[in-house]
Design an enzyme around this catalytic site. Sequence first.
Site, PDB file in Angstrom:
ATOM      1  CG  HIS A 150      -1.917  -0.815   1.218  1.00 45.40           C
ATOM      2  ND1 HIS A 150      -2.821  -1.129   0.430  1.00 45.40           N
ATOM      3  CD2 HIS A 150      -1.958  -1.966   1.921  1.00 45.40           C
ATOM      4  CE1 HIS A 150      -4.148  -1.933   0.058  1.00 45.40           C
ATOM      5  NE2 HIS A 150      -2.876  -2.759   1.208  1.00 45.40           N
ATOM      6  CG  HIS A 158      -7.009  -5.518   1.223  1.00 40.21           C
ATOM      7  ND1 HIS A 158      -6.169  -6.420   3.212  1.00 40.21           N
ATOM      8  CD2 HIS A 158      -7.624  -5.127   2.160  1.00 40.21           C
ATOM      9  CE1 HIS A 158      -7.379  -6.673   3.340  1.00 40.21           C
ATOM     10  NE2 HIS A 158      -8.496  -5.761   3.222  1.00 40.21           N
ATOM     11  CG  ASP A 209      -5.392 -10.557   2.929  1.00 41.47           C
ATOM     12  OD1 ASP A 209      -5.075  -8.747   3.836  1.00 41.47           O
ATOM     13  OD2 ASP A 209      -4.522 -10.322   1.835  1.00 41.47           O
ATOM     14  CG  ASP A 227      -2.797  -8.633   0.766  1.00 40.02           C
ATOM     15  OD1 ASP A 227      -1.853  -9.047   1.434  1.00 40.02           O
ATOM     16  OD2 ASP A 227      -3.538  -7.599   0.511  1.00 40.02           O
TER      17      ASP A 227
HETATM   18  N1  LIG Z   1     -13.384  -3.268   7.075  1.00 39.38           N
HETATM   19  C1  LIG Z   1     -11.808  -3.572   6.495  1.00 39.38           C
HETATM   20  C2  LIG Z   1     -10.588  -2.353   6.700  1.00 39.38           C
HETATM   21  C3  LIG Z   1      -8.874  -2.464   6.291  1.00 39.38           C
HETATM   22  N2  LIG Z   1      -8.228  -1.193   7.078  1.00 39.38           N
HETATM   23  C4  LIG Z   1      -7.167  -2.089   6.505  1.00 39.38           C
HETATM   24  C5  LIG Z   1      -6.725  -3.056   5.606  1.00 39.38           C
HETATM   25  C6  LIG Z   1      -5.091  -2.291   5.000  1.00 39.38           C
HETATM   26  C7  LIG Z   1      -4.679  -4.139   4.481  1.00 39.38           C
HETATM   27  C8  LIG Z   1      -2.856  -4.114   3.837  1.00 39.38           C
HETATM   28  C9  LIG Z   1      -2.462  -5.889   3.872  1.00 39.38           C
HETATM   29  O1  LIG Z   1      -3.380  -6.596   4.336  1.00 39.38           O
HETATM   30  O2  LIG Z   1      -3.452  -5.119   1.858  1.00 39.38           O
HETATM   31  C10 LIG Z   1      -0.775  -5.446   4.163  1.00 39.38           C
HETATM   32  F1  LIG Z   1      -0.963  -6.309   3.266  1.00 39.38           F
HETATM   33  F2  LIG Z   1      -0.669  -4.607   3.483  1.00 39.38           F
HETATM   34  F3  LIG Z   1      -0.631  -5.170   5.311  1.00 39.38           F
HETATM   35 ZN   LIG Z   2      -4.301  -7.134   2.516  1.00 42.95          ZN
END
Ligand SMILES: NCCCNCCCCCC(O)(O)C(F)(F)F
Ligand SMILES: [Zn+2]
Length: 343
Positions: A159, A197, A284, A195
Amino acid sequence: MLTIYSDSHRLQHGRSELIDGTLKPCFETPSRADMVLAAVRQRDLGDVVHPRRHGLEPILRVHDEGYVRFLETAWQRWSEMGRDYDALPKMWQIRRLREAVPEHVEGQLCYYSMDCGTPITAGTWQAATASVDVALTGADRLIGGERAAFALTRPPGHHAARDYCGGYCFFNNAAIAAQALRDHGMHRVAVLDVDYHHGNGTQDIFYHRSDVLFLSIHGDPRTEYPFFLGFADEKGDGEGLGYNFNFPLAAGSCVSTWFFALDCALEQIARFGAEALVVSLGVDTFEGDPISRFQLGTPDFVTLGARLAALKLPTLFCLEGGYAVGPIGDNVVNVLAGFEARS
Ligand SMILES: NCCCNCCCCCC(O)(O)C(F)(F)F
Ligand SMILES: [Zn+2]
């Protein structure tokens, strides 16, 4: 497969994050890396080595100098305000507000971040630079001719954009490693982000370039973090047009849909003629992940590794997300073991 690991990751341990409207203990905890390292050892994946220091130069090949200097000084400047708790922004530089970089640390904290889930603490700088060294030491091994390496990177990186942190990420480990592979003679490098995200930071960094192909399979940003990037119509720009592929999938998508997207991504990597592959390995996508909504089971991660091996490319795995801490070790090592079994 060789694993690169640094105990310095422990220095990044935020107290809380604002998630889904409430302040909760950080999901991105040191225990994640502990569990992955334990599984690497328990499953006898291979040697575990500490990283070589690479300094700031490789970081500055990818990140804006002002942003790097901010991260380097933020905690000390925050502490000088009499604050001994995590540094988090209290607003963001949103549409039609001034673009100028603030002088004050509070303003810079807002300017150089995209969310309030990425606390800067006393150990953040050391942990984040060590995580980069872990990824770069893995890249060194590929440059030296090794087939594959696993960079047990924490904090994660995908990110983190050229000039902002977010999503638990400060420096984009995978992007810095991909740039190092380019700087050491590999002409075409692919970065595949699996991932849950979208890797908005990695996309941001390479969006205008045709020498690094970026592909991401992720939860649809219409409903999933990071919401504002990761749509299928983002295909690159200028020189980079055609060298960015997003595969957004609806939350709750089934495993066969996910693997169909993977096969499409692998086809693009083969067509690109990549000489090396960097995988942003978040697990994840696991069915039991507390903050994500795909359905991969632990055995599916073996299949993922095997599919990646079929590309027959020198491959660097950089750990990203995965918050089901109990199974994280098996999920990660399954990818790596699945890869090795087909190499
Ligand atoms: N309702 C969920 C809200 C999510 N809030 C932030 C999510 C961050 C994910 C981080 C990630 O898993 O993508 C990384 F690989 F960078 F660690
Ligand atoms: Zn993630």
